[in-house]
Design a protein around this motif. Structure first.
Motif, PDB file in Angstrom:
ATOM      1  N   VAL A   1      55.461 -12.495 -38.032  1.00 44.19           N
ATOM      2  CA  VAL A   1      54.702 -11.504 -38.804  1.00 44.19           C
ATOM      3  C   VAL A   1      54.038 -10.501 -37.867  1.00 44.19           C
ATOM      4  O   VAL A   1      53.979  -9.296 -38.160  1.00 44.19           O
ATOM      5  N   GLU A   2      53.529 -10.971 -36.719  1.00 44.35           N
ATOM      6  CA  GLU A   2      52.943 -10.039 -35.757  1.00 44.35           C
ATOM      7  C   GLU A   2      53.989  -9.056 -35.227  1.00 44.35           C
ATOM      8  O   GLU A   2      53.729  -7.859 -35.099  1.00 44.35           O
ATOM      9  N   GLN A   3      55.204  -9.564 -34.937  1.00 40.19           N
ATOM     10  CA  GLN A   3      56.276  -8.663 -34.517  1.00 40.19           C
ATOM     11  C   GLN A   3      56.629  -7.681 -35.627  1.00 40.19           C
ATOM     12  O   GLN A   3      56.885  -6.502 -35.389  1.00 40.19           O
ATOM     13  N   PHE A   4      56.632  -8.190 -36.867  1.00 38.06           N
ATOM     14  CA  PHE A   4      56.959  -7.332 -38.006  1.00 38.06           C
ATOM     15  C   PHE A   4      55.952  -6.191 -38.128  1.00 38.06           C
ATOM     16  O   PHE A   4      56.322  -5.038 -38.384  1.00 38.06           O
ATOM     17  N   LYS A   5      54.663  -6.496 -37.965  1.00 38.53           N
ATOM     18  CA  LYS A   5      53.642  -5.456 -38.104  1.00 38.53           C
ATOM     19  C   LYS A   5      53.829  -4.356 -37.060  1.00 38.53           C
ATOM     20  O   LYS A   5      53.712  -3.168 -37.369  1.00 38.53           O
ATOM     21  N   LEU A   6      54.128  -4.758 -35.810  1.00 38.22           N
ATOM     22  CA  LEU A   6      54.308  -3.753 -34.759  1.00 38.22           C
ATOM     23  C   LEU A   6      55.498  -2.848 -35.060  1.00 38.22           C
ATOM     24  O   LEU A   6      55.411  -1.613 -34.990  1.00 38.22           O
ATOM     25  N   GLY A   7      56.641  -3.458 -35.402  1.00 37.01           N
ATOM     26  CA  GLY A   7      57.833  -2.656 -35.674  1.00 37.01           C
ATOM     27  C   GLY A   7      57.731  -1.856 -36.944  1.00 37.01           C
ATOM     28  O   GLY A   7      58.173  -0.705 -37.021  1.00 37.01           O
ATOM     29  N   ASN A   8      57.103  -2.447 -37.976  1.00 29.85           N
ATOM     30  CA  ASN A   8      56.997  -1.759 -39.252  1.00 29.85           C
ATOM     31  C   ASN A   8      56.113  -0.520 -39.147  1.00 29.85           C
ATOM     32  O   ASN A   8      56.361   0.484 -39.809  1.00 29.85           O
TER      33      ASN A   8
ATOM     34  N   VAL B   1      64.888 -11.872 -41.862  1.00 34.20           N
ATOM     35  CA  VAL B   1      65.778 -13.032 -41.975  1.00 34.20           C
ATOM     36  C   VAL B   1      65.177 -14.232 -41.247  1.00 34.20           C
ATOM     37  O   VAL B   1      65.232 -15.372 -41.726  1.00 34.20           O
ATOM     38  N   ALA B   2      64.573 -13.979 -40.069  1.00 35.56           N
ATOM     39  CA  ALA B   2      63.971 -15.071 -39.304  1.00 35.56           C
ATOM     40  C   ALA B   2      62.778 -15.676 -40.042  1.00 35.56           C
ATOM     41  O   ALA B   2      62.562 -16.891 -40.007  1.00 35.56           O
ATOM     42  N   ILE B   3      61.982 -14.831 -40.706  1.00 36.24           N
ATOM     43  CA  ILE B   3      60.840 -15.344 -41.473  1.00 36.24           C
ATOM     44  C   ILE B   3      61.317 -16.255 -42.603  1.00 36.24           C
ATOM     45  O   ILE B   3      60.763 -17.328 -42.841  1.00 36.24           O
ATOM     46  N   ARG B   4      62.376 -15.803 -43.301  1.00 35.75           N
ATOM     47  CA  ARG B   4      62.915 -16.656 -44.362  1.00 35.75           C
ATOM     48  C   ARG B   4      63.512 -17.937 -43.806  1.00 35.75           C
ATOM     49  O   ARG B   4      63.591 -18.950 -44.505  1.00 35.75           O
ATOM     50  N   GLY B   5      63.967 -17.884 -42.558  1.00 34.81           N
ATOM     51  CA  GLY B   5      64.595 -19.051 -41.964  1.00 34.81           C
ATOM     52  C   GLY B   5      63.640 -20.021 -41.295  1.00 34.81           C
ATOM     53  O   GLY B   5      64.080 -21.024 -40.728  1.00 34.81           O
ATOM     54  N   THR B   6      62.337 -19.718 -41.292  1.00 33.66           N
ATOM     55  CA  THR B   6      61.395 -20.652 -40.662  1.00 33.66           C
ATOM     56  C   THR B   6      61.329 -21.986 -41.399  1.00 33.66           C
ATOM     57  O   THR B   6      60.993 -23.003 -40.800  1.00 33.66           O
ATOM     58  N   GLY B   7      61.643 -21.973 -42.680  1.00 32.73           N
ATOM     59  CA  GLY B   7      61.645 -23.224 -43.433  1.00 32.73           C
ATOM     60  C   GLY B   7      60.266 -23.782 -43.722  1.00 32.73           C
ATOM     61  O   GLY B   7      60.096 -24.993 -43.868  1.00 32.73           O
TER      62      GLY B   7
END
Length: 542
Positions: free
Chosen positions: A142-149, A256-262
């Motif tokens: 999520v932290e990576q997502f915030k930076l890229g988003n 995709v990785a977030i959904r794949g964390t399980g």
């Protein structure tokens, strides 16, 4: 017999031949017997205490708190996923919602870690560690997502107006000093760049990325014929376009990785393990209870035996038997009372797990289950499911002015009045604070849904007094709907999120009204029907 002088028999008292039998010393034996009896009683009491302790060692309240904490953690994780989706779609302008559930999630994790002491074996600790690892990985993604988003959102906001402004410049002074063919070529490249960037943002594709790179190269070559200012603008366009090319696929990979964390699967597994462990503890309690009954029977027989041995009186034995029968009946009555109490507690806990304690309405978790079942039925029958999300306007003023006690009375009145106007098969849930959700099935037209919304508004606005205090409240209602298989494909969480978003539209339109989601569907048509927010007075019954 010895013979005396003259052949007459003689009596001889010889202690060696006929030793005198002295009375048996009973006192030392009695003392040893008493000591043995005391030790036996102590041993029996210790065993009885052990069995009794094992039958009462199960803390059902603690077990239920563990399961409620786990359900709350699953709810927070689902809300986290919704917030990630809203940020990715641009529905939330900031990223505060992505960090909001983290403190409570960590608190619940600590509570579940403490509850591991109630389980046996390594399965539950391993499942807990897997869940922790999944949540940590999710937080990192999520932290990576915030930076890229943030970079991607800035580029997408910048490109359309920048391209439009630059095209305007080409039609002015910049285009007057350059051959028309070059101006037209650069103008076409700008049009192609804007169209391809928007397509790439919707569906990243390698071929499309190469096409955008070719367009950017063409723009660089053609920009050489224009002024340095035009070249700088082209450079900025290239930098933002390449930011889209870089961060859009990266954002998709992170999603995709977030959904794949399980995380959801690990929580479900941990919940199943806790349930199994608690069930085993309850079975063990039942076994110890059976052993306690058997042991009580042994003690009863032992007492009867001791009574017969110590007191050879039928009268005393009768009294003892009568007392023992009374004790046995009392024990059976207590067991029956305890069993009935446990059953009542189980029913109460089950109700608390599915219902809101203040209003008696179903809670969020149970409503989600009802919504999923309704969507399955709608997909099978080809009917329409409607979700109405409403939030009370003016409720905070009631709490601030008259206190939370009056606010609770208002919430109860809202639940009662709205429930009275709904059908028996309709659903009404309180999902937190002053937020409620209505679930309608088999709604034929949009007018039917808006009629229910208008009735709901009328009922809420009709609350003018609570606890002897004057109150003035209304509601903002967001309406979403799905028809047939579309609802099962979109999912209950998406339908609820659309209703939530529509509710905010109603608030922005002035409150005390309702708004239909842009994706609402009606009857057999699966086409999207849009409706702008309007005040409550804009719709009438029938």
């Amino acid at each position: 017999m010895p013979v005396g002088p003259g052949g007459s028999p003689t009596l001889v008292f010889d202690h060696d031949l006929y030793p005198i039998r002295r009375p048996r010393q009973k006192f030392p034996m009695s003392a040893r017997g008493r000591i043995a009896a005391i030790l036996m009683l102590i041993l029996l009491a210790v065993l009885l205490g052990f069995l009794f302790n094992r039958t009462t060692a199960v803390d059902l309240g603690a077990q239920n708190r563990v399961m409620l904490n786990l359900r709350e953690l699953e709810k927070l994780d689902a809300e986290w996923n919704v917030n990630i989706l809203r940020s990715r779609l641009g529905l939330d302008t900031g990223y505060e919602a992505l960090a909001a559930p983290l403190p409570r999630i960590r608190q619940l994790q600590a509570g579940l870690h403490d509850a591991l002491s109630m389980t046996r074996g390594l399965a539950a600790p391993q499942a807990f560690e897997q869940m922790n690892a999944a949540l940590r990985e999710k937080e990192r993604l999520v932290e990576q997502f915030k930076l890229g988003n943030a970079v991607l959102r800035e580029a997408l906001v910048y490109l359309p107006p920048a391209i439009t402004d630059f095209k305007t410049d080409l039609n002015g002074i910049e285009g007057a000093l350059v051959p028309a063919r070059t101006v037209l070529a650069l103008d076409g490249a700008l049009n192609a760049l804007l169209a391809d960037i928007l397509r790439f943002n919707l569906a990243p594709d390698i071929a499309l990325a190469l096409q955008i790179e070719n367009t950017l190269g063409t723009m660089l070559i053609q920009a050489a014929a224009f002024s340095p200012a035009a070249g700088e603008k082209v450079g900025l366009l290239l930098r933002h376009a390449r930011a889209v090319l870089r961060y859009r696929p990266l954002e998709r990979a992170i999603d995709v990785a977030i959904r794949g964390t399980g995380s959801t699967e690990s929580m479900d597994r941990l919940g199943r393990l806790f349930n199994n462990q608690f069930d085993e503890v309850l079975l063990q309690k039942q076994r110890y209870r059976s052993w306690l009954f058997a042991y009580s029977g042994v003690l009863l027989l032992l007492l009867i035996y001791v009574a017969r041995r110590l007191v050879r009186s039928y009268r005393i034995i009768g009294v003892v038997n009568q007392r023992l029968r009374g004790a046995n009946e009392t024990l059976e009555m207590r067991v029956a009372e305890r069993t009935a109490e446990l059953k009542a507690q189980s029913l109460q806990l089950e109700k608390l797990a599915h219902h809101d304690g203040l209003t008696g309405l179903v809670n969020y978790a149970y409503f989600i289950r009802m919504l999923d079942q309704a969507l399955v039925r709608a997909a099978r029958r080809g009917t329409t499911v409607v979700v109405m999300f409403f939030d009370l306007d003016g409720f905070k003023a009631v709490n601030d002015t008259f206190g939370h006690g009056t606010g609770d009375l208002v919430l109860q009145a809202v639940a009662r009045r709205v429930r009275d106007k709904l059908r028996a098969e309709d659903g009404l849930a309180r999902i937190g604070g002053d937020e409620f959700v209505i679930l309608l099935e088999e709604v034929g037209t949009r007018e039917g849904a808006t009629r229910v919304a208008q009735q709901t508004l009328d009922q809420i606005c009709g609350i003018t007094e609570a606890g002897g205090n004057p109150v003035a409240i209304s509601a903002s209602i967001g309406i979403s709907s799905a028809h047939g298989r579309s609802g099962a494909v979109r999912g209950g969480a998406t339908l609820l999120a659309e209703a939530d978003q529509a509710m905010y539209c109603a608030k922005q339109a002035g409150k005390a009204g309702f708004c239909l989601s842009e994706r609402a569907e009606w009857r057999a048509s699966a086409s999207l029907q849009t409706a702008a927010p309007y005040p409550a007075s804009a719709e009438t019954g029938a």
